[in-house]
Design a protein around this motif. Structure first.
Motif, PDB file in Angstrom:
ATOM      1  N   LEU A 178       0.861  -1.181   0.000  1.00 16.03           N
ATOM      2  CA  LEU A 178       0.000   0.000   0.000  1.00 16.03           C
ATOM      3  C   LEU A 178       0.895   1.228   0.000  1.00 16.03           C
ATOM      4  CD1 LEU A 178      -2.792  -0.861   2.607  1.00 16.03           C
ATOM      5  CD2 LEU A 178      -3.025  -0.718   0.120  1.00 16.03           C
ATOM      6  N   PRO A 179       0.833   2.058  -1.052  1.00 14.99           N
ATOM      7  CA  PRO A 179       1.710   3.232  -1.096  1.00 14.99           C
ATOM      8  C   PRO A 179       1.239   4.317  -0.154  1.00 14.99           C
ATOM      9  CG  PRO A 179       0.252   3.226  -2.991  1.00 14.99           C
ATOM     10  CD  PRO A 179       0.001   1.941  -2.262  1.00 14.99           C
ATOM     11  N   ALA A 180       2.185   5.045   0.412  1.00 14.10           N
ATOM     12  CA  ALA A 180       1.867   6.206   1.237  1.00 14.10           C
ATOM     13  C   ALA A 180       1.460   7.359   0.346  1.00 14.10           C
ATOM     14  CB  ALA A 180       3.087   6.594   2.072  1.00 14.10           C
ATOM     15  N   ALA A 181       0.901   8.416   0.976  1.00 10.38           N
ATOM     16  CA  ALA A 181       0.545   9.617   0.216  1.00 10.38           C
ATOM     17  C   ALA A 181       1.784  10.165  -0.488  1.00 10.38           C
ATOM     18  CB  ALA A 181      -0.049  10.667   1.151  1.00 10.38           C
ATOM     19  N   ALA A 182       2.910  10.206   0.259  1.00  6.04           N
ATOM     20  CA  ALA A 182       4.196  10.582  -0.342  1.00  6.04           C
ATOM     21  C   ALA A 182       4.954   9.290  -0.609  1.00  6.04           C
ATOM     22  CB  ALA A 182       4.995  11.476   0.607  1.00  6.04           C
ATOM     23  N   THR A 183       4.827   8.802  -1.825  1.00 10.32           N
ATOM     24  CA  THR A 183       5.301   7.458  -2.140  1.00 10.32           C
ATOM     25  C   THR A 183       6.765   7.261  -1.777  1.00 10.32           C
ATOM     26  OG1 THR A 183       3.774   7.406  -3.985  1.00 10.32           O
ATOM     27  CG2 THR A 183       5.480   5.742  -3.966  1.00 10.32           C
ATOM     28  N   GLY A 184       7.027   6.154  -1.095  1.00  9.52           N
ATOM     29  CA  GLY A 184       8.399   5.803  -0.753  1.00  9.52           C
ATOM     30  C   GLY A 184       8.959   4.815  -1.747  1.00  9.52           C
ATOM     31  N   GLY A 185       9.920   4.017  -1.280  1.00 12.39           N
ATOM     32  CA  GLY A 185      10.598   3.109  -2.190  1.00 12.39           C
ATOM     33  C   GLY A 185      10.387   1.651  -1.860  1.00 12.39           C
ATOM     34  N   ASP A 186       9.217   1.285  -1.318  1.00 16.51           N
ATOM     35  CA  ASP A 186       8.950  -0.118  -1.028  1.00 16.51           C
ATOM     36  C   ASP A 186       8.830  -0.929  -2.314  1.00 16.51           C
ATOM     37  OD1 ASP A 186       8.922   0.369   1.662  1.00 16.51           O
ATOM     38  OD2 ASP A 186       7.004  -0.612   2.026  1.00 16.51           O
ATOM     39  N   TYR A 187       9.214  -2.188  -2.197  1.00 17.45           N
ATOM     40  CA  TYR A 187       9.208  -3.063  -3.367  1.00 17.45           C
ATOM     41  C   TYR A 187       9.201  -4.502  -2.894  1.00 17.45           C
ATOM     42  CZ  TYR A 187      12.273  -5.993  -6.373  1.00 17.45           C
ATOM     43  OH  TYR A 187      12.853  -7.015  -7.060  1.00 17.45           O
ATOM     44  N   PHE A 188       8.459  -5.359  -3.590  1.00 18.25           N
ATOM     45  CA  PHE A 188       8.578  -6.793  -3.352  1.00 18.25           C
ATOM     46  C   PHE A 188       8.512  -7.491  -4.701  1.00 18.25           C
ATOM     47  CE2 PHE A 188       3.990  -6.446  -3.608  1.00 18.25           C
ATOM     48  CZ  PHE A 188       3.575  -7.658  -4.167  1.00 18.25           C
ATOM     49  N   ASP A 189       9.048  -8.700  -4.748  1.00 14.58           N
ATOM     50  CA  ASP A 189       9.077  -9.406  -6.024  1.00 14.58           C
ATOM     51  C   ASP A 189       9.175 -10.909  -5.777  1.00 14.58           C
ATOM     52  OD1 ASP A 189       8.997  -9.698  -8.740  1.00 14.58           O
ATOM     53  OD2 ASP A 189      11.009  -8.932  -9.133  1.00 14.58           O
ATOM     54  N   PHE A 190       8.642 -11.662  -6.719  1.00 14.78           N
ATOM     55  CA  PHE A 190       8.797 -13.115  -6.774  1.00 14.78           C
ATOM     56  C   PHE A 190       9.452 -13.443  -8.115  1.00 14.78           C
ATOM     57  CE2 PHE A 190       4.614 -12.577  -4.509  1.00 14.78           C
ATOM     58  CZ  PHE A 190       5.097 -12.816  -3.232  1.00 14.78           C
ATOM     59  N   ILE A 191      10.574 -14.128  -8.070  1.00 10.04           N
ATOM     60  CA  ILE A 191      11.305 -14.459  -9.298  1.00 10.04           C
ATOM     61  C   ILE A 191      11.480 -15.972  -9.370  1.00 10.04           C
ATOM     62  CG2 ILE A 191      13.355 -14.004 -10.684  1.00 10.04           C
ATOM     63  CD1 ILE A 191      13.885 -11.573  -8.808  1.00 10.04           C
ATOM     64  N   GLN A 192      10.804 -16.589 -10.294  1.00  7.93           N
ATOM     65  CA  GLN A 192      10.919 -18.038 -10.454  1.00  7.93           C
ATOM     66  C   GLN A 192      11.971 -18.369 -11.508  1.00  7.93           C
ATOM     67  OE1 GLN A 192       6.372 -18.655 -10.712  1.00  7.93           O
ATOM     68  NE2 GLN A 192       7.104 -20.599  -9.853  1.00  7.93           N
ATOM     69  N   THR A 193      12.768 -19.373 -11.220  1.00  3.35           N
ATOM     70  CA  THR A 193      13.806 -19.795 -12.150  1.00  3.35           C
ATOM     71  C   THR A 193      13.356 -21.034 -12.910  1.00  3.35           C
ATOM     72  OG1 THR A 193      14.929 -21.260 -10.592  1.00  3.35           O
ATOM     73  CG2 THR A 193      15.529 -18.914 -10.534  1.00  3.35           C
ATOM     74  N   ARG A 194      14.056 -21.330 -13.987  1.00  2.00           N
ATOM     75  CA  ARG A 194      13.720 -22.511 -14.783  1.00  2.00           C
ATOM     76  C   ARG A 194      13.937 -23.799 -14.008  1.00  2.00           C
ATOM     77  NH1 ARG A 194      16.493 -20.929 -20.624  1.00  2.00           N
ATOM     78  NH2 ARG A 194      15.120 -19.144 -21.092  1.00  2.00           N
ATOM     79  N   SER A 195      14.833 -23.751 -13.043  1.00  7.31           N
ATOM     80  CA  SER A 195      15.109 -24.950 -12.249  1.00  7.31           C
ATOM     81  C   SER A 195      14.088 -25.163 -11.141  1.00  7.31           C
ATOM     82  CB  SER A 195      16.511 -24.861 -11.647  1.00  7.31           C
ATOM     83  OG  SER A 195      16.632 -23.712 -10.830  1.00  7.31           O
ATOM     84  N   GLY A 196      13.122 -24.245 -11.033  1.00  9.83           N
ATOM     85  CA  GLY A 196      12.053 -24.414 -10.051  1.00  9.83           C
ATOM     86  C   GLY A 196      12.253 -23.662  -8.756  1.00  9.83           C
ATOM     87  N   GLU A 197      13.367 -22.982  -8.586  1.00  6.65           N
ATOM     88  CA  GLU A 197      13.587 -22.204  -7.366  1.00  6.65           C
ATOM     89  C   GLU A 197      12.787 -20.906  -7.421  1.00  6.65           C
ATOM     90  OE1 GLU A 197      18.225 -23.566  -6.543  1.00  6.65           O
ATOM     91  OE2 GLU A 197      17.759 -21.868  -7.861  1.00  6.65           O
ATOM     92  N   LEU A 198      12.502 -20.368  -6.246  1.00  8.55           N
ATOM     93  CA  LEU A 198      11.762 -19.111  -6.146  1.00  8.55           C
ATOM     94  C   LEU A 198      12.568 -18.122  -5.310  1.00  8.55           C
ATOM     95  CD1 LEU A 198       9.124 -17.428  -6.542  1.00  8.55           C
ATOM     96  CD2 LEU A 198       8.386 -18.355  -4.319  1.00  8.55           C
TER      97      LEU A 198
END
Length: 385
Positions: free
Chosen positions: A177-197
């Motif tokens: 949820l972004p703040a009124a004055a947007t900060g720099g939060d970030y999340f990500d899910f990166i799946q690899t071909r070998s099945g790792e996350l």
């Protein structure tokens, strides 16, 4: 004016057909402590040329002139979009005409036979004009800031994954949820071909466009490097090295970087200055607390070795990662929501889905803060086995 006082420079445009009346007005201003630099015009063409040629601090206009009038002059001045005080100084002007002129944008009117108020009216209008300019400058700055935050929010939203990864036996969700004055939060899910996350939660210090761009860089670097054959620790070390120059000395990034092997529940992580993550077992006890193991990226400029830590997730475990916007949400008395409340809430709703747990957590943190807008970005990732 005292003898030692320095006269205040005043650029005066006089709309006046009488050279003598213009001289009397100028002398009155000089006696009042001003150093008037004047130009006199008495027709529309000369007025328009004078307005285009230079800026003016104040305009004085006679009402009735052989080729011109204060009504016409005021219309020309206002149509030029200049915010210059306009005062009518006339030998005779009806009250109805004066009122109409004030409604049209004139600041004041004075009689030529009584200029006692001239200096005071000049000072007042100069002050009011300065306040208007300052207010407009503040409004422009606010609009520019709002546009910056809008663009930052747009960039930030594009950083987030389109949806959670689908892994057998795992329930995974993330939200921000972004703040009124947007900060720099970030999340990500990166799946690899070998099945790792790979799972990432990060936060760049500051608000606005700059932090959003920095986090976009982190996302790009991580997505590129996680498909390589580099060791887990070396991936983050490479990102840190690449970001040092971009971060400068004004920003740093807290980052929780982890890798899940879904086949055996093996979880490898590095916490670079980020709030701790938690593993909560099926009975609600906190089994593991994943504390920071290295400084935030940008603080550690000596590039100390990054040491990964490992654990194994068990059936019924719940893994929680958050940004500081959740525990640091403050109520009206300044009290923080705190990590204790975070854990209590998650334990209470741990039987819900990951997405429902995140929603409940953010709803309660917002309710605690009694704020319609987040004071800081709120980000959470929940993984259930």
């Amino acid at each position: 004016m005292s003898k030692d006082a320095t006269p205040k420079l005043l650029k005066v445009l006089l709309i006046e057909d009488s050279e003598m009346d213009a001289l009397l007005l100028t002398e009155q201003l000089r006696a009042g402590g001003y150093d008037p630099q004047t130009q006199r015009v008495d027709n529309a063409d000369d007025l328009q040329e004078a307005l285009q040629r230079r800026s003016w601090d104040i305009i004085f206009s006679d009402h009735n002139m052989p080729q011109f009038s204060s009504t016409e002059a005021l219309e020309i001045v206002r149509s030029s979009a200049l915010d210059v005080p306009f005062i009518i100084v006339s030998g005779e002007i009806g009250e109805d005409v004066a009122v109409a002129a004030m409604k049209a944008g004139a600041q004041d009117y004075l009689m030529k036979g009584n200029l006692a108020r001239l200096v005071a009216a000049t000072a007042r209008e100069l002050h009011d004009a300065q306040e208007r300019r300052a207010r407009r400058a503040a409004e422009r700055a606010l609009l520019a800031q709002e546009e910056e935050f809008r663009l930052a929010r747009e960039i930030q939203q594009r950083l987030f994954p389109a949806g959670p990864p689908e892994l057998p036996e795992f329930d995974i969700a993330g939200a921000s949820l972004p703040a009124a004055a947007t900060g720099g939060d970030y999340f990500d899910f990166i799946q690899t071909r070998s099945g790792e996350l790979y799972v990432v939660v990060g936060d760049v210090t500051g608000h606005g466009f700059g932090p959003a761009l920095l986090m976009a860089d982190v996302r790009a670097y991580l997505r590129a490097l996680t498909v390589s054959d580099e060791r887990f620790e070396d991936i983050l070390a490479r990102v840190r090295g690449l970001m040092i120059e971009d971060l400068g000395y004004d920003h740093f990034i807290t980052l929780f970087f982890a890798k899940l092997e879904p086949t055996n529940g093996h979880w490898t992580y590095i916490n670079a200055g980020h709030p701790p993550g938690y593993v909560i077992s099926a009975d609600g006890t906190v089994r593991d607390e994943m504390m920071p193991s290295t400084p935030a990226l940008g603080i550690d400029r000596d590039e100390l070795p990054l040491v990964a830590r490992e654990l194994t997730l068990k059936k019924g475990d719940l893994l929680l990662l958050i940004s500081d916007g959740i525990p640091e949400a403050r109520n009206r008395t300044g009290e923080e929501y705190g990590e204790e409340r975070v854990l209590e809430l998650v334990k209470k709703v741990r039987h819900k889905t990951s997405a429902e747990i995140i929603k409940a957590l953010m709803d309660e943190a917002r309710a605690f803060a009694h704020s319609k807008f987040e004071q800081d970005d709120m980000t959470a990732v929940v993984l259930k086995l």
